[in-house]
Design a protein around this motif. Structure first.
Motif, PDB file in Angstrom:
ATOM      1  N   UNK A   1      15.928 -28.525  -0.456  1.00 13.73           N
ATOM      2  CA  UNK A   1      14.650 -28.660   0.239  1.00 13.73           C
ATOM      3  C   UNK A   1      14.491 -30.045   0.853  1.00 13.73           C
ATOM      4  N   UNK A   2      13.428 -30.227   1.626  1.00 15.62           N
ATOM      5  CA  UNK A   2      13.173 -31.518   2.275  1.00 15.62           C
ATOM      6  C   UNK A   2      12.863 -32.602   1.257  1.00 15.62           C
ATOM      7  N   UNK A   3      12.248 -32.200   0.132  1.00 15.38           N
ATOM      8  CA  UNK A   3      11.895 -33.137  -0.929  1.00 15.38           C
ATOM      9  C   UNK A   3      11.793 -32.378  -2.241  1.00 15.38           C
ATOM     10  N   UNK A   4      12.301 -32.977  -3.310  1.00 13.34           N
ATOM     11  CA  UNK A   4      12.183 -32.422  -4.655  1.00 13.34           C
ATOM     12  C   UNK A   4      11.475 -33.457  -5.514  1.00 13.34           C
ATOM     13  N   UNK A   5      10.422 -33.020  -6.197  1.00 17.41           N
ATOM     14  CA  UNK A   5       9.680 -33.914  -7.088  1.00 17.41           C
ATOM     15  C   UNK A   5      10.008 -33.597  -8.539  1.00 17.41           C
ATOM     16  N   UNK A   6      10.288 -34.631  -9.324  1.00 15.44           N
ATOM     17  CA  UNK A   6      10.542 -34.489 -10.753  1.00 15.44           C
ATOM     18  C   UNK A   6       9.606 -35.414 -11.506  1.00 15.44           C
ATOM     19  N   UNK A   7       9.367 -35.090 -12.769  1.00 12.62           N
ATOM     20  CA  UNK A   7       8.522 -35.917 -13.625  1.00 12.62           C
ATOM     21  C   UNK A   7       7.981 -35.070 -14.749  1.00 12.62           C
ATOM     22  N   UNK A   8       7.352 -35.714 -15.727  1.00 11.43           N
ATOM     23  CA  UNK A   8       6.832 -34.966 -16.867  1.00 11.43           C
ATOM     24  C   UNK A   8       5.663 -34.070 -16.460  1.00 11.43           C
ATOM     25  N   UNK A   9       5.335 -33.087 -17.306  1.00  9.12           N
ATOM     26  CA  UNK A   9       4.155 -32.270 -17.044  1.00  9.12           C
ATOM     27  C   UNK A   9       2.932 -33.185 -16.913  1.00  9.12           C
TER      28      UNK A   9
ATOM     29  N   UNK B   1      15.690 -21.012 -15.618  1.00 11.42           N
ATOM     30  CA  UNK B   1      15.302 -22.080 -14.687  1.00 11.42           C
ATOM     31  C   UNK B   1      16.443 -22.429 -13.742  1.00 11.42           C
ATOM     32  N   UNK B   2      17.642 -22.582 -14.293  1.00  8.66           N
ATOM     33  CA  UNK B   2      18.794 -22.969 -13.480  1.00  8.66           C
ATOM     34  C   UNK B   2      19.138 -21.859 -12.485  1.00  8.66           C
ATOM     35  N   UNK B   3      19.089 -20.597 -12.920  1.00  4.04           N
ATOM     36  CA  UNK B   3      19.333 -19.475 -12.001  1.00  4.04           C
ATOM     37  C   UNK B   3      18.354 -19.523 -10.834  1.00  4.04           C
ATOM     38  N   UNK B   4      17.087 -19.684 -11.146  1.00  2.00           N
ATOM     39  CA  UNK B   4      16.060 -19.732 -10.113  1.00  2.00           C
ATOM     40  C   UNK B   4      16.251 -20.951  -9.205  1.00  2.00           C
ATOM     41  N   UNK B   5      16.536 -22.095  -9.797  1.00  2.00           N
ATOM     42  CA  UNK B   5      16.737 -23.314  -9.016  1.00  2.00           C
ATOM     43  C   UNK B   5      17.901 -23.150  -8.044  1.00  2.00           C
ATOM     44  N   UNK B   6      19.005 -22.577  -8.488  1.00  2.00           N
ATOM     45  CA  UNK B   6      20.157 -22.354  -7.602  1.00  2.00           C
ATOM     46  C   UNK B   6      19.729 -21.562  -6.369  1.00  2.00           C
ATOM     47  N   UNK B   7      18.964 -20.524  -6.587  1.00  2.00           N
ATOM     48  CA  UNK B   7      18.494 -19.675  -5.499  1.00  2.00           C
ATOM     49  C   UNK B   7      17.574 -20.441  -4.555  1.00  2.00           C
ATOM     50  N   UNK B   8      16.632 -21.179  -5.124  1.00  2.00           N
ATOM     51  CA  UNK B   8      15.659 -21.916  -4.319  1.00  2.00           C
ATOM     52  C   UNK B   8      16.344 -23.005  -3.488  1.00  2.00           C
ATOM     53  N   UNK B   9      17.328 -23.675  -4.056  1.00  2.00           N
ATOM     54  CA  UNK B   9      17.978 -24.783  -3.355  1.00  2.00           C
ATOM     55  C   UNK B   9      18.679 -24.333  -2.075  1.00  2.00           C
ATOM     56  N   UNK B  10      19.127 -23.105  -2.006  1.00  2.00           N
ATOM     57  CA  UNK B  10      19.811 -22.641  -0.791  1.00  2.00           C
ATOM     58  C   UNK B  10      18.881 -21.916   0.172  1.00  2.00           C
TER      59      UNK B  10
ATOM     60  N   UNK C   1       8.709 -29.877 -15.670  1.00  2.00           N
ATOM     61  CA  UNK C   1       8.950 -31.147 -16.338  1.00  2.00           C
ATOM     62  C   UNK C   1      10.290 -31.237 -17.041  1.00  2.00           C
ATOM     63  N   UNK C   2      10.743 -30.133 -17.607  1.00  2.00           N
ATOM     64  CA  UNK C   2      12.012 -30.143 -18.328  1.00  2.00           C
ATOM     65  C   UNK C   2      13.206 -29.703 -17.509  1.00  2.00           C
ATOM     66  N   UNK C   3      12.982 -29.242 -16.290  1.00  2.00           N
ATOM     67  CA  UNK C   3      14.081 -28.708 -15.481  1.00  2.00           C
ATOM     68  C   UNK C   3      15.248 -29.683 -15.340  1.00  2.00           C
ATOM     69  N   UNK C   4      15.015 -30.972 -15.051  1.00  2.00           N
ATOM     70  CA  UNK C   4      16.152 -31.883 -14.899  1.00  2.00           C
ATOM     71  C   UNK C   4      16.999 -32.045 -16.167  1.00  2.00           C
ATOM     72  N   UNK C   5      16.459 -31.643 -17.328  1.00  2.00           N
ATOM     73  CA  UNK C   5      17.212 -31.776 -18.581  1.00  2.00           C
ATOM     74  C   UNK C   5      18.146 -30.598 -18.826  1.00  2.00           C
ATOM     75  N   UNK C   6      18.028 -29.547 -18.041  1.00  2.00           N
ATOM     76  CA  UNK C   6      18.856 -28.356 -18.244  1.00  2.00           C
ATOM     77  C   UNK C   6      20.300 -28.642 -17.839  1.00  2.00           C
ATOM     78  N   UNK C   7      21.248 -28.058 -18.560  1.00  2.00           N
ATOM     79  CA  UNK C   7      22.661 -28.265 -18.213  1.00  2.00           C
ATOM     80  C   UNK C   7      22.956 -27.849 -16.771  1.00  2.00           C
TER      81      UNK C   7
END
Length: 175
Positions: free
Chosen positions: A8-16, A66-75, A85-91
Motif C-alpha cells: 500500500x501507499x502507507x502502512x501504520x504500525x503501533x500498539x493498540x 493475520x499473515x494470510x490476510x496481510x499477504x492478500x492485502x499487500x498485493x 497492534x500485534x501484527x508486526x510480531x507475527x512470524x
C-alpha cells in the motif's frame, strides 16, 4: 512475479490505541486514498474482534490468519493500511513489510491508558491492563522500530499534528 512493494501507499504500525485508525483515515482522506484497518478485515472474515479471536483461537492460529490476510492485502490494496497492534510480531511479517512505506505511531504508557475504549476492545489485557501494556510496549517497541522507516510520536498530541508528521514522514518511509 515480482512483488509490488509500492502497495500500500502507507502502512501504520503501533500498539493498540496509538492512533493508527484515526490517523490513517485522515491521512488517506488527505491523499485521496482508501483506508483499511486489518483488524476490521479480520472481524469481517471471522465474525469476532481481534482480541476475541486471540482468545478463541490462540495466538499462534490468530497470527497465521493475520499473515494470510496481510499477504492478500499487500498485493491488492493501494491505500493507507493500519495493522493490528500485534501484527508486526507475527512470524514472517517483518519480511513482508521490508521495503514498504511503514510508519510507527509511538505512544507512551500513560497516554495509552487514557485512550478511551481500549480495555473493552482487548479482553486479553485484563485483569491488569497497566502491567500488561507496560510489558507489551517494552517487548514490541523494538519490533515496531525495526519494520518502520519513520517513527511519529502520538502521546499528548492532537491527531492533526500527528497526521502532519506522518505526511512529512511519508517520503522518508517510501525511500
Amino acid at each position: 512475479m515480482v512483488e509490488d512493494v509500492t502497495k500500500p501507499a502507507l502502512i501504520l504500525v503501533g500498539p493498540p490505541g496509538s492512533g493508527k485508525s484515526t490517523v490513517g483515515r485522515e491521512v488517506a482522506r488527505l491523499l485521496g486514498l482508501d483506508f483499511k484497518d486489518l483488524d476490521d478485515d479480520l472481524r469481517a472474515a471471522h465474525g469476532l474482534e481481534a482480541g476475541e479471536l486471540v482468545v478463541e483461537l490462540g495466538r499462534e492460529r490468530f497470527q497465521e490468519l493475520e499473515v494470510e490476510l496481510l499477504r492478500s492485502v499487500l498485493v491488492s490494496f493501494d491505500g493507507v493500511l493500519a495493522l493490528g497492534g500485534g501484527t508486526p510480531t507475527a512470524p514472517g511479517v517483518a519480511e513482508l513489510l521490508s521495503g514498504r512505506p511503514v510508519v510507527f505511531l509511538d505512544v507512551d504508557l500513560e497516554n495509552l491508558l487514557r485512550r478511551e475504549g481500549l480495555v473493552p476492545l482487548h479482553p486479553w489485557l485484563l485483569p491488569n491492563p497497566r502491567a500488561h501494556l507496560r510489558r507489551l510496549l517494552v517487548e514490541r517497541r523494538p519490533i515496531y522500530e525495526s519494520v518502520a522507516h519513520a517513527t511519529v510520536p502520538t502521546s499528548g498530541r492532537a491527531p492533526a499534528d500527528v497526521v502532519a508528521d506522518v505526511l512529512e514522514a511519508l517520503p522518508a518511509a517510501a525511500s
